[in-house]
Design a protein around this motif. Structure first.
Motif, PDB file in Angstrom:
ATOM      1  N   LEU A  15      35.579 -11.197  60.647  1.00 52.82           N
ATOM      2  CA  LEU A  15      36.303 -10.002  60.902  1.00 52.82           C
ATOM      3  C   LEU A  15      36.889  -9.406  59.279  1.00 52.82           C
ATOM      4  CD1 LEU A  15      38.313  -9.996  64.243  1.00 52.82           C
ATOM      5  CD2 LEU A  15      36.834  -8.246  63.284  1.00 52.82           C
ATOM      6  N   TYR A  16      37.471 -10.459  58.826  1.00 46.47           N
ATOM      7  CA  TYR A  16      38.311 -10.157  57.473  1.00 46.47           C
ATOM      8  C   TYR A  16      37.163  -9.818  56.460  1.00 46.47           C
ATOM      9  CZ  TYR A  16      39.124 -12.268  52.819  1.00 46.47           C
ATOM     10  OH  TYR A  16      39.451 -12.366  51.502  1.00 46.47           O
ATOM     11  N   ILE A  17      36.021 -10.419  56.513  1.00 49.64           N
ATOM     12  CA  ILE A  17      34.963  -9.793  55.590  1.00 49.64           C
ATOM     13  C   ILE A  17      34.543  -8.271  55.849  1.00 49.64           C
ATOM     14  CG2 ILE A  17      32.578 -10.202  54.825  1.00 49.64           C
ATOM     15  CD1 ILE A  17      32.866 -13.462  54.770  1.00 49.64           C
ATOM     16  N   PHE A  18      34.414  -8.233  57.246  1.00 50.00           N
ATOM     17  CA  PHE A  18      34.155  -6.884  57.648  1.00 50.00           C
ATOM     18  C   PHE A  18      35.171  -5.716  57.366  1.00 50.00           C
ATOM     19  CE2 PHE A  18      34.544  -3.703  60.884  1.00 50.00           C
ATOM     20  CZ  PHE A  18      33.189  -3.015  60.894  1.00 50.00           C
ATOM     21  N   VAL A  19      36.352  -6.093  57.240  1.00 45.63           N
ATOM     22  CA  VAL A  19      37.742  -5.400  56.651  1.00 45.63           C
ATOM     23  C   VAL A  19      37.191  -4.959  55.076  1.00 45.63           C
ATOM     24  CG1 VAL A  19      40.046  -5.176  56.324  1.00 45.63           C
ATOM     25  CG2 VAL A  19      39.246  -6.066  58.515  1.00 45.63           C
ATOM     26  N   VAL A  20      36.818  -5.963  54.593  1.00 43.15           N
ATOM     27  CA  VAL A  20      36.713  -5.970  53.235  1.00 43.15           C
ATOM     28  C   VAL A  20      35.594  -4.858  52.821  1.00 43.15           C
ATOM     29  CG1 VAL A  20      36.217  -7.019  50.833  1.00 43.15           C
ATOM     30  CG2 VAL A  20      37.700  -8.156  52.386  1.00 43.15           C
ATOM     31  N   LEU A  21      34.304  -5.121  53.598  1.00 38.98           N
ATOM     32  CA  LEU A  21      33.528  -4.407  53.372  1.00 38.98           C
ATOM     33  C   LEU A  21      33.697  -2.911  53.597  1.00 38.98           C
ATOM     34  CD1 LEU A  21      30.371  -6.824  54.875  1.00 38.98           C
ATOM     35  CD2 LEU A  21      30.798  -6.012  52.178  1.00 38.98           C
ATOM     36  N   ARG A  22      34.469  -2.635  54.973  1.00 38.49           N
ATOM     37  CA  ARG A  22      34.640  -1.377  55.242  1.00 38.49           C
ATOM     38  C   ARG A  22      35.684  -0.592  54.142  1.00 38.49           C
ATOM     39  NH1 ARG A  22      37.623   0.146  60.528  1.00 38.49           N
ATOM     40  NH2 ARG A  22      39.219  -0.390  59.297  1.00 38.49           N
ATOM     41  N   ALA A  23      36.397  -1.413  53.483  1.00 39.40           N
ATOM     42  CA  ALA A  23      37.338  -0.903  52.631  1.00 39.40           C
ATOM     43  C   ALA A  23      36.569  -0.507  51.501  1.00 39.40           C
ATOM     44  CB  ALA A  23      38.352  -1.835  52.198  1.00 39.40           C
ATOM     45  N   ILE A  24      35.260  -1.310  51.075  1.00 35.37           N
ATOM     46  CA  ILE A  24      34.407  -0.796  49.855  1.00 35.37           C
ATOM     47  C   ILE A  24      33.952   0.680  50.424  1.00 35.37           C
ATOM     48  CG2 ILE A  24      32.635  -1.484  48.445  1.00 35.37           C
ATOM     49  CD1 ILE A  24      33.185  -4.103  49.144  1.00 35.37           C
ATOM     50  N   LYS A  25      33.159   0.586  51.632  1.00 40.38           N
ATOM     51  CA  LYS A  25      32.477   1.791  52.142  1.00 40.38           C
ATOM     52  C   LYS A  25      33.367   2.813  52.058  1.00 40.38           C
ATOM     53  CE  LYS A  25      30.182   3.381  56.066  1.00 40.38           C
ATOM     54  NZ  LYS A  25      30.817   3.526  57.273  1.00 40.38           N
ATOM     55  N   ASN A  26      34.650   2.769  52.451  1.00 38.49           N
ATOM     56  CA  ASN A  26      35.483   4.079  52.640  1.00 38.49           C
ATOM     57  C   ASN A  26      36.140   4.250  50.961  1.00 38.49           C
ATOM     58  OD1 ASN A  26      35.235   4.068  55.246  1.00 38.49           O
ATOM     59  ND2 ASN A  26      36.865   2.939  56.024  1.00 38.49           N
ATOM     60  N   LYS A  27      35.736   3.920  50.097  1.00 37.54           N
ATOM     61  CA  LYS A  27      36.018   3.841  48.640  1.00 37.54           C
ATOM     62  C   LYS A  27      37.562   3.543  48.704  1.00 37.54           C
ATOM     63  CE  LYS A  27      32.392   6.313  47.944  1.00 37.54           C
ATOM     64  NZ  LYS A  27      31.350   6.999  46.958  1.00 37.54           N
ATOM     65  N   LEU A  29      38.399   0.414  47.905  1.00 36.07           N
ATOM     66  CA  LEU A  29      38.396  -0.770  47.287  1.00 36.07           C
ATOM     67  C   LEU A  29      37.420  -0.789  46.068  1.00 36.07           C
ATOM     68  CD1 LEU A  29      39.842  -3.820  46.644  1.00 36.07           C
ATOM     69  CD2 LEU A  29      38.137  -4.470  48.257  1.00 36.07           C
ATOM     70  N   GLN A  30      37.703  -0.956  44.967  1.00 33.95           N
ATOM     71  CA  GLN A  30      36.451  -0.975  44.098  1.00 33.95           C
ATOM     72  C   GLN A  30      35.546  -2.392  44.152  1.00 33.95           C
ATOM     73  OE1 GLN A  30      37.647  -0.281  39.900  1.00 33.95           O
ATOM     74  NE2 GLN A  30      38.696   1.225  40.423  1.00 33.95           N
ATOM     75  N   VAL A  31      34.390  -2.016  44.077  1.00 34.95           N
ATOM     76  CA  VAL A  31      33.161  -3.099  44.206  1.00 34.95           C
ATOM     77  C   VAL A  31      33.680  -4.454  43.524  1.00 34.95           C
ATOM     78  CG1 VAL A  31      30.864  -3.985  44.290  1.00 34.95           C
ATOM     79  CG2 VAL A  31      31.526  -1.597  44.764  1.00 34.95           C
ATOM     80  N   SER A  32      34.096  -3.987  42.140  1.00 34.89           N
ATOM     81  CA  SER A  32      34.435  -4.879  41.190  1.00 34.89           C
ATOM     82  C   SER A  32      35.724  -5.984  41.756  1.00 34.89           C
ATOM     83  CB  SER A  32      34.553  -4.601  39.920  1.00 34.89           C
ATOM     84  OG  SER A  32      35.665  -3.411  39.914  1.00 34.89           O
ATOM     85  N   PHE A  36      35.978 -11.443  44.587  1.00 38.64           N
ATOM     86  CA  PHE A  36      36.866 -12.095  44.843  1.00 38.64           C
ATOM     87  C   PHE A  36      37.044 -12.412  46.350  1.00 38.64           C
ATOM     88  CE2 PHE A  36      41.051 -13.422  45.551  1.00 38.64           C
ATOM     89  CZ  PHE A  36      41.201 -14.748  44.749  1.00 38.64           C
ATOM     90  N   TRP A  37      37.192 -11.356  47.292  1.00 33.83           N
ATOM     91  CA  TRP A  37      37.871 -11.311  48.768  1.00 33.83           C
ATOM     92  C   TRP A  37      36.312 -11.922  49.270  1.00 33.83           C
ATOM     93  CZ3 TRP A  37      42.602 -11.571  48.893  1.00 33.83           C
ATOM     94  CH2 TRP A  37      43.473 -10.902  47.839  1.00 33.83           C
ATOM     95  N   ILE A  38      35.232 -11.353  49.238  1.00 35.50           N
ATOM     96  CA  ILE A  38      34.202 -11.749  49.799  1.00 35.50           C
ATOM     97  C   ILE A  38      33.659 -13.038  49.578  1.00 35.50           C
ATOM     98  CG2 ILE A  38      31.650 -11.406  50.297  1.00 35.50           C
ATOM     99  CD1 ILE A  38      32.153  -8.453  49.381  1.00 35.50           C
ATOM    100  N   ILE A  39      33.981 -13.569  48.553  1.00 35.19           N
ATOM    101  CA  ILE A  39      33.739 -14.930  47.982  1.00 35.19           C
ATOM    102  C   ILE A  39      34.854 -16.047  48.550  1.00 35.19           C
ATOM    103  CG2 ILE A  39      33.481 -16.576  46.279  1.00 35.19           C
ATOM    104  CD1 ILE A  39      32.156 -14.587  44.509  1.00 35.19           C
ATOM    105  N   THR A  40      35.813 -15.686  48.743  1.00 26.81           N
ATOM    106  CA  THR A  40      36.844 -16.418  49.504  1.00 26.81           C
ATOM    107  C   THR A  40      36.606 -16.427  50.760  1.00 26.81           C
ATOM    108  OG1 THR A  40      38.396 -14.336  49.093  1.00 26.81           O
ATOM    109  CG2 THR A  40      38.871 -16.415  48.073  1.00 26.81           C
ATOM    110  N   GLY A  41      36.165 -15.189  51.828  1.00 25.24           N
ATOM    111  CA  GLY A  41      35.866 -15.418  52.922  1.00 25.24           C
ATOM    112  C   GLY A  41      34.722 -16.329  53.186  1.00 25.24           C
TER     113      GLY A  41
END
Lengths: 121, 238
Positions: A15-27, A29-32, A36-41
């Motif tokens: 779920l946490y990774i999903f939240v991160v990905l959604r944040a990127i999609k909604n602009k 959060l910057q991809v760069s 960090f967040w995806i790798i920790t997940g």
């Protein structure tokens, strides 16, 4: 760790990774920054999925209690993140100052020019 | 007479700013001034506009360092020979402007600092014990780092020549502007001279350095001085 707890933790992490990905999609959060967040997940999922992985690693590294290793890693990572954010803020502050100064001087020039033009007309 | 610009940073100075500007106008027509309105929340901007005083209105609050640098940028772009930093709150006396310019005109110095402590009789307002104590500590550290003595490193009444206007327009320490800029210029081997001036007590408003913030301020200034001097000395060797 019981299987049910294991599954629950994995679900939360996904779920946490999903939240991160959604944040990127909604602009939001910057991809760069998201790497960090995806790798920790992903690391969390692997650690939860393999039984006894954390215990084994902490024993190998010489921690007496495996929780200590978790705290240690978590604190180091947070320090690193906060420090990086501080550097980022300082940089942005500098850029911001420059922008405000240049825009304000430009505005003054534009106003003076407009005044002159008005006088000519 | 070289082209001279007074840079007057103003933050919430509605009580004093008009007075200050009028005194400058009375004193001489040859001296230009520019008021930098640093995002004031009171009527400072309105007063500046209504009285047609030359001003730059910062679109956001920058703090004293950022405001003063805007003035130096303006001086640089408009080809001024001398820029003088001058407080908008009535602390500084415009009659000392010639004194502070003379060493630059005569080529004795690149930067002149108006000092409260040089001549005891010259200044009625010697400021508080704590402030002097703080100044002394900053002085001491400047002496250690640059081997030069500056008696009043936090004085905001200072004049600089064309070279330093260019330096400041490009790079100005906006966090602790007065002491840091002094150290930077000393490290770059510019000549700094101090001239005694008298300062009035603040006619209104509050000083930007408050008592309870002093300790925090001191530590950071000293740190900034040390870092600046190390930085610039390294660059100098290359």
């Amino acid at each position: 760790m019981q299987l049910s707890l294991r599954i629950a933790l994995i679900v939360i992490t996904v779920l946490y990774i999903f939240v991160v990905l959604r944040a990127i999609k909604n602009k939001k959060l910057q991809v760069s920054f998201s790497v960090f967040w995806i790798i920790t997940g992903l690391i969390l999922i692997v650690a939860i999925a393999i039984p006894n992985s954390i215990e084994n690693i902490s024993k190998m590294l010489g921690f007496e209690v495996s929780v200590n290793m978790i705290f240690c890693i978590a604190i180091f990572l947070s320090f690193y993140l906060v420090f990086n954010l501080n550097i980022l803020i300082s940089k942005e502050n500098r850029k911001n100052t420059l922008l405000i100064q240049e825009i304000s001087i430009l505005k003054k020039k534009v106003e003076e020019l407009e005044k002159k033009q008005g006088e000519i007309k | 007479m070289p082209k001279t610009l007074l840079i007057i940073p103003a933050y919430n100075e509605e009580e004093n700013i008009l007075n200050t500007c009028n005194k400058i106008k009375e004193f001489s027509n040859e001296i230009d001034f520019v008021v930098i309105n640093d995002g004031s929340k009171d009527n400072t901007l309105k007063i500046l506009q209504e009285n047609n005083l030359n001003h730059i209105n910062l679109i956001n609050n920058l703090g004293i360092g950022g405001a003063v640098q805007t003035g130096y940028k303006y001086a640089y772009q408009n080809g001024y020979d001398i820029a003088i930093q001058f407080d908008g709150d009535g602390q500084h006396d415009v009659n000392y402007v010639p004194n502070i310019c003379t060493p630059i005109i005569e080529g004795q110095a690149n930067m002149v600092i108006g000092t409260r402590y040089l001549d005891k009789s010259a200044s009625e307002f010697q400021s508080t014990f704590m402030r002097r104590f703080g100044s002394n500590i900053i002085s001491l550290f400047i002496k250690v780092c640059t081997h030069k003595r500056i008696t009043d490193p936090t004085s905001g009444f200072r004049a600089v020549d064309k070279n330093i206007i260019e330096e400041f327009a490009k790079e100005y320490p906006t966090e602790y502007p007065e002491p840091e800029s002094t150290v930077c210029m000393l490290c770059k081997n510019y000549k700094i001279k101090e001239v005694p001036v008298s300062m009035n007590e603040r006619q209104g408003g509050t000083s930007s350095i408050r008592f309870w913030k002093s300790a925090d301020y001191m530590i950071k200034v000293v740190l900034a001085i040390i870092i600046d001097s190390i930085n610039l000395k390294k660059k100098g060797r290359k």
